[in-house]
Design an enzyme around this catalytic site. Structure first.
Site, PDB file in Angstrom:
ATOM      1  N   LEU A 138       0.788  -1.195  -0.034  1.00 42.87           N
ATOM      2  CA  LEU A 138      -0.004   0.047  -0.168  1.00 42.87           C
ATOM      3  C   LEU A 138       0.892   1.237  -0.008  1.00 42.87           C
ATOM      4  O   LEU A 138       0.625   2.271  -0.762  1.00 42.87           O
ATOM      5  CB  LEU A 138      -0.972  -0.031   1.354  1.00 42.87           C
ATOM      6  CG  LEU A 138      -2.075  -0.983   1.103  1.00 42.87           C
ATOM      7  CD1 LEU A 138      -2.650  -0.941   2.395  1.00 42.87           C
ATOM      8  CD2 LEU A 138      -2.946  -0.664   0.059  1.00 42.87           C
ATOM      9  N   ALA A 139       1.880   1.135   0.676  1.00 48.36           N
ATOM     10  CA  ALA A 139       2.688   2.260   1.069  1.00 48.36           C
ATOM     11  C   ALA A 139       3.416   2.377  -0.222  1.00 48.36           C
ATOM     12  O   ALA A 139       3.688   3.713  -0.763  1.00 48.36           O
ATOM     13  CB  ALA A 139       3.451   2.283   2.126  1.00 48.36           C
ATOM     14  N   HIS A 149      -1.046 -10.362  18.138  1.00 51.64           N
ATOM     15  CA  HIS A 149      -2.620 -10.470  17.761  1.00 51.64           C
ATOM     16  C   HIS A 149      -3.099 -11.642  18.579  1.00 51.64           C
ATOM     17  O   HIS A 149      -2.589 -12.874  18.197  1.00 51.64           O
ATOM     18  CB  HIS A 149      -2.792 -10.559  16.184  1.00 51.64           C
ATOM     19  CG  HIS A 149      -4.259 -10.440  15.820  1.00 51.64           C
ATOM     20  ND1 HIS A 149      -5.005 -10.980  16.174  1.00 51.64           N
ATOM     21  CD2 HIS A 149      -4.734  -9.272  15.213  1.00 51.64           C
ATOM     22  CE1 HIS A 149      -6.321 -10.458  15.786  1.00 51.64           C
ATOM     23  NE2 HIS A 149      -6.006  -9.248  15.132  1.00 51.64           N
ATOM     24  N   ARG A 196      -6.088  -5.685  21.741  1.00 51.86           N
ATOM     25  CA  ARG A 196      -5.181  -6.780  21.537  1.00 51.86           C
ATOM     26  C   ARG A 196      -4.077  -7.207  22.427  1.00 51.86           C
ATOM     27  O   ARG A 196      -3.891  -8.414  22.710  1.00 51.86           O
ATOM     28  CB  ARG A 196      -4.419  -6.536  19.997  1.00 51.86           C
ATOM     29  CG  ARG A 196      -5.496  -6.568  18.943  1.00 51.86           C
ATOM     30  CD  ARG A 196      -4.655  -6.188  17.536  1.00 51.86           C
ATOM     31  NE  ARG A 196      -5.838  -6.038  16.768  1.00 51.86           N
ATOM     32  CZ  ARG A 196      -5.713  -5.689  15.263  1.00 51.86           C
ATOM     33  NH1 ARG A 196      -4.397  -5.290  14.918  1.00 51.86           N
ATOM     34  NH2 ARG A 196      -6.456  -5.345  14.414  1.00 51.86           N
ATOM     35  N   GLU A 234       4.739   0.610   6.992  1.00 49.97           N
ATOM     36  CA  GLU A 234       4.853  -0.250   8.174  1.00 49.97           C
ATOM     37  C   GLU A 234       6.591  -0.097   8.383  1.00 49.97           C
ATOM     38  O   GLU A 234       7.024  -0.053   9.535  1.00 49.97           O
ATOM     39  CB  GLU A 234       4.367  -1.655   7.989  1.00 49.97           C
ATOM     40  CG  GLU A 234       4.515  -2.463   9.354  1.00 49.97           C
ATOM     41  CD  GLU A 234       4.074  -3.868   9.230  1.00 49.97           C
ATOM     42  OE1 GLU A 234       3.263  -4.077   8.460  1.00 49.97           O
ATOM     43  OE2 GLU A 234       4.453  -4.596  10.353  1.00 49.97           O
ATOM     44  N   ARG A 289      -0.664  -0.575  17.870  1.00 51.24           N
ATOM     45  CA  ARG A 289      -1.385  -0.211  16.796  1.00 51.24           C
ATOM     46  C   ARG A 289      -2.739  -0.678  17.009  1.00 51.24           C
ATOM     47  O   ARG A 289      -3.150  -1.677  17.331  1.00 51.24           O
ATOM     48  CB  ARG A 289      -0.819  -0.569  15.385  1.00 51.24           C
ATOM     49  CG  ARG A 289      -1.649  -0.335  14.185  1.00 51.24           C
ATOM     50  CD  ARG A 289      -0.990  -0.710  13.109  1.00 51.24           C
ATOM     51  NE  ARG A 289      -1.196  -2.388  12.929  1.00 51.24           N
ATOM     52  CZ  ARG A 289      -2.264  -2.937  12.496  1.00 51.24           C
ATOM     53  NH1 ARG A 289      -3.326  -2.055  12.108  1.00 51.24           N
ATOM     54  NH2 ARG A 289      -2.445  -4.203  12.281  1.00 51.24           N
ATOM     55  N   LEU A 322      -3.449   0.040   7.266  1.00 47.24           N
ATOM     56  CA  LEU A 322      -3.838   0.476   6.065  1.00 47.24           C
ATOM     57  C   LEU A 322      -4.208   1.834   5.827  1.00 47.24           C
ATOM     58  O   LEU A 322      -3.594   2.468   4.666  1.00 47.24           O
ATOM     59  CB  LEU A 322      -5.045  -0.258   5.637  1.00 47.24           C
ATOM     60  CG  LEU A 322      -5.101  -1.885   5.795  1.00 47.24           C
ATOM     61  CD1 LEU A 322      -6.459  -2.393   5.344  1.00 47.24           C
ATOM     62  CD2 LEU A 322      -4.144  -2.337   4.732  1.00 47.24           C
TER      63      LEU A 322
END
Ligand SMILES: Cc1cc2nc3c(=O)[nH]c(=O)nc-3n(C[C@H](O)[C@H](O)[C@H](O)COP(=O)(O)OP(=O)(O)OC[C@H]3O[C@@H](n4cnc5c(N)ncnc54)[C@H](O)[C@@H]3O)c2cc1C
Ligand code: HEM
Ligand code: HEM
Ligand code: SF4
Ligand code: F3S
Ligand code: FES
Lengths: 645, 248, 212
Positions: free
Chosen positions: A53-54, A276, A340, A435, A445, A451
């Site tokens: 994405l980045a 997670h 989380r 990231e 986070r 995203l």
């Protein structure tokens, strides 16, 4: 308070964020930044490493603006960057639900969620830009979930009190990435972006103090080549694979960032790792990665373990009063929906006490029996059917009949290369996005915000801030035989020659697995001074053994996946040590970093704002890393202790 | 369990390849198919042999990298499942398993089981996008889209670009992949302005890349791990017919 | 391919229906055949309708065969290396994979024979062109049972060709949604069955002496 493990250095400051009211800073910075006139952009070359994405969003946007872009990824297609795997969604302060959301609230939640270890200015900008991201993605044709009226649907995610998460079934990352990928391919066709897939960056080239290029290996032919440019952008993703087992893709690595670090770029907060809580537990030694089960499962599933230690009865045979619904017991206010970090640690505690279920006692039940009874099997199937199917494919157990087994797994790394407000590292001309940088998420986070950050960086922030740097360009051309170029290439050649020539007897994977175990044991969910000190020793001797005994087959001039892995694991070994040093020095608990020595009486994390309200930016040092502190100030969100009781 | 594997080995693109037999023992039925190959590779490295190269990354069925033809079936015997999500409990002790790369002229073998799928990227470059430069977008709610359309667009957009459709097609055609993208973008209002140029461009790129023509045998959809249906090929045909008539 | 295929299907349906005149007896059948030839006379020359149809048919067949060759060659080029292991086809038109191409070849050979047999009468005992009925009855006479068998075999191949071809042509031309695709597949199957059975009944009846 230097120890043997590191030295103290000068503090750093982020000088780029303007002063003044927080809501005006980004606007101000955009205005004060210099521009490059369109005719000159064609003369400026920018390297973007990474097509997630980045990276894809940045490469496409820079291409659209008229810069000449060279874009790299190690996968066979830019569409396969690991962003593709994100499931849950992306946050944006659209307030489409009229439930009281606003830019300020998203900003507030994110700073608090990050446990007050991120920069206010950055987070505010992220919240501002979030709305533009959704507009952009919709225009590209991203098929977000919609309501019957035809408008976009939202859900609440990760315990947020407002519904601000946009999603595309359980495949949000995939759809967002395909949007960016298509924009990128359009630029490739237009000739503004040269895309190089199956190429891995192995070294950064610095000339006169500026980042001017990279050395890459063509993963198919083994050819080593240099790409020179006016600026370099690293968008190379997270390094969770230092733990060997994680929810990250097999190829995720730290090499690009680590090579830059070794050339002087600061690595910030390396120990901040997100674990997670809802992943499928490990089934055996053969296991190569862990699979995330969407967090949304906790909305309807109840988490429990047997009260009796080592109880191996079928879960259905364990009566209600012999079950410990430990999240509901310990956190009555939030119950199964605690954040989380809290849920993960609680699972570890009960398993460490011997209540865990499944192979090795490393698992807790996530039980849908109550939900099936209350809502009916149909409704549960409609909501979670594909997740249940995935669980069954992997474990061979039917979650409609037997509670799922879950266990925490490494998922995201908040740490990364240090960047200022402009996303520039401390090496001029080296920018870091997504990231791979450390910014915006602090020590923890929140769901659906990675995203957002990746796209914010790539579509909107970097294209604006990089022009301020490029306005001084084009810089003097660097000849291929410049000594810095030659030296960088030689370093790459030497390392490859070493691996292929070493007369070793252990596979790369065996080292990686061992490193992962050390990291998970001592630098995982709970960290202690003693454990971390031990881990540093273990990693050092493992590193030593690695260079003596590693065995890599084949040759350079071919597709050689073992050679690729060897380089990555070599860098992970060094990173792992730095992570432990960082975790050791930060003797407070904050976000994803829980130090056993710093807890409240009832076992909750205790932050130490008086001593640790800073970003730890590490400089590489041959003998020991050097710590530069960037103080954090909170003008708008006053630090408080998080409580979910 | 114990398995006899026959794996396609080919040192590089130019070399001749052949099927080579391997016996493997003590395979856990909880292992995934790729983890089974990892175990084999560790052994091969130990014996000083070149490990078997195969593409993979996410290992959770979403990146589209993994690409093995198992006993003649792209992604193996389990429906709607990528190779990386296929687990060994689907096999029995003593099974003989053939493992081959995707076979298509447009996907040349690079090494062993790894093929070059860049032809798919070239198809997308030829029009598989909506031109919406960054920063030009109106508010996301400016154009409502009926839920059914958005859902249908999503189902088509779920394609992971793995290429199993090509590997399965008796004609080596990339119609399902291409149809999935044409259907996804064509179902959205944003996709309308470029609808005709898109389909003409993509089909031309597809044919140039050396994929075969579709004769509607439907093998692609049966192999697709994301259950993309033949209706996307219908949509592609329809758009193509309209666009071709218009262009003529 | 699809358009020419559809034209061929239409021809076959008409042809099949025409053949059923056999059951009405020699007079009607020959009258029908004669009617086709004298259609529009004296305004139009002899056999004009027939020639218009024939030219259309030849064109369609030519286009069809040409596209078949192109497609087959593209398919061969698109998979230069075959798989070592084969699995039965699993798709919606799985029978097509195995039958379309060799079936078409059988149909092709059949048509050549058939033209020599019933149109040019080269291999038919009855050389009298207006006597179509006689020719049909003669060619399928019980002693010539291999001819009947060959016809039936060709019809079997044709059945598969049509069963796939009909819905395939619709899919190519109009691209139905899932619901209509399933319906077209059913229609294709039904039409294939009707056409093939409609054809088959003639040689079978003649061979077994039901028509003589
Ligand atoms: C299973 C899973 C689910 C997630 N779900 C969510 C979610 O619901 N919401 C959310 O907000 N976040 C989620 N995340 C986090 C989020 O997906 C990632 O943080 C984010 O996508 C990272 O994007 P990126 O562009 O920075 O990096 P990546 O997408 O990882 O891209 C890295 C790129 O760098 C390239 N690269 C790396 N090293 C090199 C090198 N040396 N040379 C050349 N190229 C290189 C790679 O090829 C790749 O193109 C999830 C993460 C995981 C693992
Ligand atoms: C000379 C004999 C023939 C040959 C060589 C031939 C060949 C082919 C071939 C190769 C195909 C492509 C389908 C595939 O390969 O799966 C095809 C499709 C088709 N054929 Fe034929 N065929 C012949 C006769 C006929 C006849 C007599 C009819 C009709 C009565 C017919 C109708 C069709 C139809 C409708 C299609 C489908 C078209 C499409 O898929 O778009 N064919 N044929
Ligand atoms: C099995 C039953 C069939 C019978 C009894 C039959 C009978 C005939 C007869 C009597 C003629 C000559 C008509 C005339 O010249 O007046 C003819 C012509 C022809 N038939 Fe058939 N036929 C059969 C099947 C088929 C099939 C299955 C096909 C195609 C696949 C076919 C294709 C043709 C063609 C192309 C001609 C030439 C048409 C023309 O002269 O214009 N027939 N047939
Ligand atoms: S259509 Fe299906 S089989 Fe083809 S590339 Fe896409 S996901 Fe893979
Ligand atoms: S298998 Fe091939 S023939 Fe067409 S329907 Fe699928 S592309
Ligand atoms: S490895 Fe990503 S889909 Fe199989």
């Amino acid at each position: 308070m230097s120890t043997d493990f590191y030295r103290d250095g000068e503090p750093v400051a982020d000088a780029k964020a303007p002063a003044g009211p927080i809501a005006e800073r980004w606007e101000k910075r955009r205005f004060s930044g210099r521009l490059v006139n369109p005719a000159n952009r064609r003369k400026l070359r920018v390297i973007v490493v990474g097509t997630g994405l980045a990276g894809a969003s940045a490469a496409a946007t820079l291409g659209e603006l008229g810069y000449r872009v060279a874009n790299y990824c190690f996968q066979d297609s830019s569409r396969r960057a690991h962003s593709i795997a994100a499931q849950g969604g992306i946050n944006a302060a659209k307030n489409y639900r009229n439930d009281g959301d606003s830019v300020h609230r998203l900003f507030y939640d994110t700073v608090k969620g990050g446990d007050f270890r991120s920069r206010e200015s950055n987070v505010h900008r992220l919240a501002e830009v979030s709305t533009e991201i959704i507009d952009q993605c919709v225009a590209q044709g991203v098929p977000f979930a919609r309501e019957y009226g035809g408008l976009l649907d939202n859900r609440s995610f990760g315990g947020a009190q407002v519904s601000r998460t946009f999603y595309a079934r359980g495949q949000t990352g995939q759809q967002l990435l395909l949007g960016a990928y298509q924009a990128l391919q359009r630029q490739v066709a237009a000739g503004t972006v040269d895309l190089h897939t199956r190429h891995e960056m192995l070294e950064l080239v610095i000339v006169d103090g500026k980042a001017r290029g990279i050395v890459v290996r063509d993963l198919v032919t083994g050819e080593i080549s240099t790409e020179l440019a006016d600026a370099v952008v690293l968008a190379t993703g997270g390094y969770g694979n230092v733990y060997f087992l994680s929810t990250n893709a097999m190829g995720c690595n730290v090499t690009a960032g680590w090579r830059a670090h070794r050339k002087g770029a600061y690595f910030a907060n390396p120990c901040y790792t997100q674990i997670h809580p809802t992943c499928i537990p490990q089934s055996g030694e053969h296991q190569s990665k862990l699979t995330l089960m969407s967090e949304s499962l906790r909305n309807d599933g109840r988490v429990w373990v047997p009260k009796k230690k080592g109880d191996d009865r079928h879960p259905a045979d364990i009566p209600e009063d012999e079950r410990d619904y430990y999240l509901e017991r310990r956190y009555p206010a939030f119950g199964n929906l605690v954040p989380r970090d809290i849920a993960s640690r609680a699972a570890k505690v009960v398993c460490d006490e011997g209540h865990g279920v499944g192979p090795g006692g490393l698992g807790v039940y996530l039980d849908f029996a109550a939900a099936i009874e209350r809502l009916g099997r149909k409704a549960v199937e409609a909501k979670y059917g594909n997740l249940f199917d995935m669980y069954e494919r992997i474990t061979g157990e039917n979650p409609y009949e037997r509670p799922m087994r879950i266990y925490p797994a490494v998922h995201y790394t908040m740490g990364g290369l240090w960047v200022d407000y402009d996303l520039s590292s401390n090496i001029p001309g080296l920018f870091v996005t997504g990231e791979a940088n450390f910014s915006d998420h602090g020590a923890n986070r929140l769901g659906a915000s990675a995203l957002m950050q990746g796209l914010s960086d790539g579509y909107f922030v970097l294209p604006n801030t990089i022009s301020d740097y490029l306005a001084d360009g084009p810089f003097e051309a660097v000849p291929e035989d410049h000594e810095a170029v030659v030296a960088a290439r030689r370093a790459v050649d030497d390392r490859i020659a070493f691996f292929l020539g070493n007369d070793g007897d252990r596979t790369v994977d065996s080292f990686h697995r061992e490193l992962g175990k050390i990291m998970w044991e001592y630098c995982g969910m709970e960290r202690t001074e003693e454990g971390l000190t031990k881990a540093i020793g273990l990693i050092r001797s493992l590193k030593d053994e690695f260079w003596r005994r590693v065995k890599v087959t084949g040759k350079n001039e071919q597709l050689n996946q073992e050679l690729e892995k060897a380089g990555r694991v070599a860098d992970f070994l060094e990173l792992g040590e730095l992570m432990c040093i960082d975790a050791l020095h930060r003797s407070e608990s904050c976000g994803g970093h829980f130090r056993a020595e710093s807890q409240t009486e009832d076992g909750e994390a205790k932050r130490d704002d008086a001593n640790f309200s800073y970003v730890a930016a590490w400089e590489y040092g041959e003998d020991a890393p050097v710590l530069h502190k960037e103080a954090l100030e909170f003008e708008y969100v006053k630090p408080t202790q998080r409580s979910y009781k | 369990m114990k398995l006899s594997l026959r794996i396609w080995r080919q040192p590089d693109a130019q070399a001749e390849g052949k099927m080579v037999s391997y016996e493997i023992d003590e395979v856990s039925e909880d292992a995934s198919f790729l983890e089974m190959l990892d175990v084999l590779n560790e052994r091969l490295i130990g014996e000083g042999e070149d490990p078997v190269a195969f593409d993979h990354d996410c290992r959770e069925g979403i990146c589209g990298a993994c690409s093995l033809v198992i006993d003649g079936q792209p992604h193996g015997p389990q429906a709607a499942t990528t190779t990386c999500q296929l687990h060994m409990r689907k096999f029995k002790d003593g099974d003989k398993i053939d493992i081959e790369p995707w076979r298509a002229g447009a996907f040349p073998v690079i090494k062993d089981l790894v093929v070059d799928r860049s032809a798919f990227d070239r198809i997308i470059q030829a029009g598989g996008y909506i031109s919406a430069p960054t920063g030009t977008a109106p508010d996301a709610h400016a154009v409502p889209i009926p839920k059914q359309d958005a859902d249908a667009a999503f189902s088509a957009a779920a394609c992971i670009g793995c290429g199993a459709c090509v590997a399965a097609c008796p004609n080596g055609s990339g119609m399902l992949f291409m149809g999935a993208k044409v259907a996804h973008l064509g179902l959205m209002p944003q996709g309308q302005p470029e609808r005709h140029t898109r389909v003409l461009g993509m089909v031309a790129a597809h044919d140039d890349a050396g994929f075969g023509g579709c004769t509607n045998t439907g093998e692609c959809a049966a192999a697709c791990p994301k259950e993309i249906g033949l209706d996307v090929i219908g949509k592609l045909n329809r758009d193509f017919r309209k666009a071709a008539i218009r262009a003529a | 391919m699809a358009v020419s295929g559809v034209l061929l299907v239409l021809f076959l349906i008409v042809h099949m229906a025409g053949n059923l005149h056999v059951f009405e007896g020699r007079e009607e059948m020959n009258a029908y055949a004669h009617g086709l030839r004298t259609f529009g006379e004296p305004l139009l020359p002899h056999e004009s309708l027939l020639w218009v149809l024939r030219i259309g048919l030849i064109a369609a067949a030519a286009v069809h065969i040409w596209s078949a060759v192109v497609l087959t060659r593209r398919a061969l080029a698109a998979r230069p290396v075959r798989y070592a292991s084969k699995k039965p086809a699993k798709g919606e038109s799985r029978h097509a994979v195995a039958t379309m191409r060799w079936g078409a070849a059988v149909v092709f050979l059949f048509i050549i024979w058939h033209l020599l047999d019933l149109t040019f009468r080269t291999v038919n005992p009855v050389k009298d062109v207006p006597d179509a009925y006689g020719a049909v009855v003669a060619t399928f006479s019980p002693e010539r049972w291999p001819v009947t068998v060959f016809y039936l075999l060709a019809l079997f191949a044709l059945y598969f060709h049509l069963r796939h071809g009909i819905w395939s042509a619709v899919q190519t031309i109009s691209g139905p949604d899932t619901k209509w695709r399933k319906r077209t597949q059913a229609i294709g199957l039904a039409v294939a069955l009707i056409v093939v059975l409609g054809f088959a009944i003639v040689p079978i009846s003649v061979t077994f002496g039901l028509v003589s």
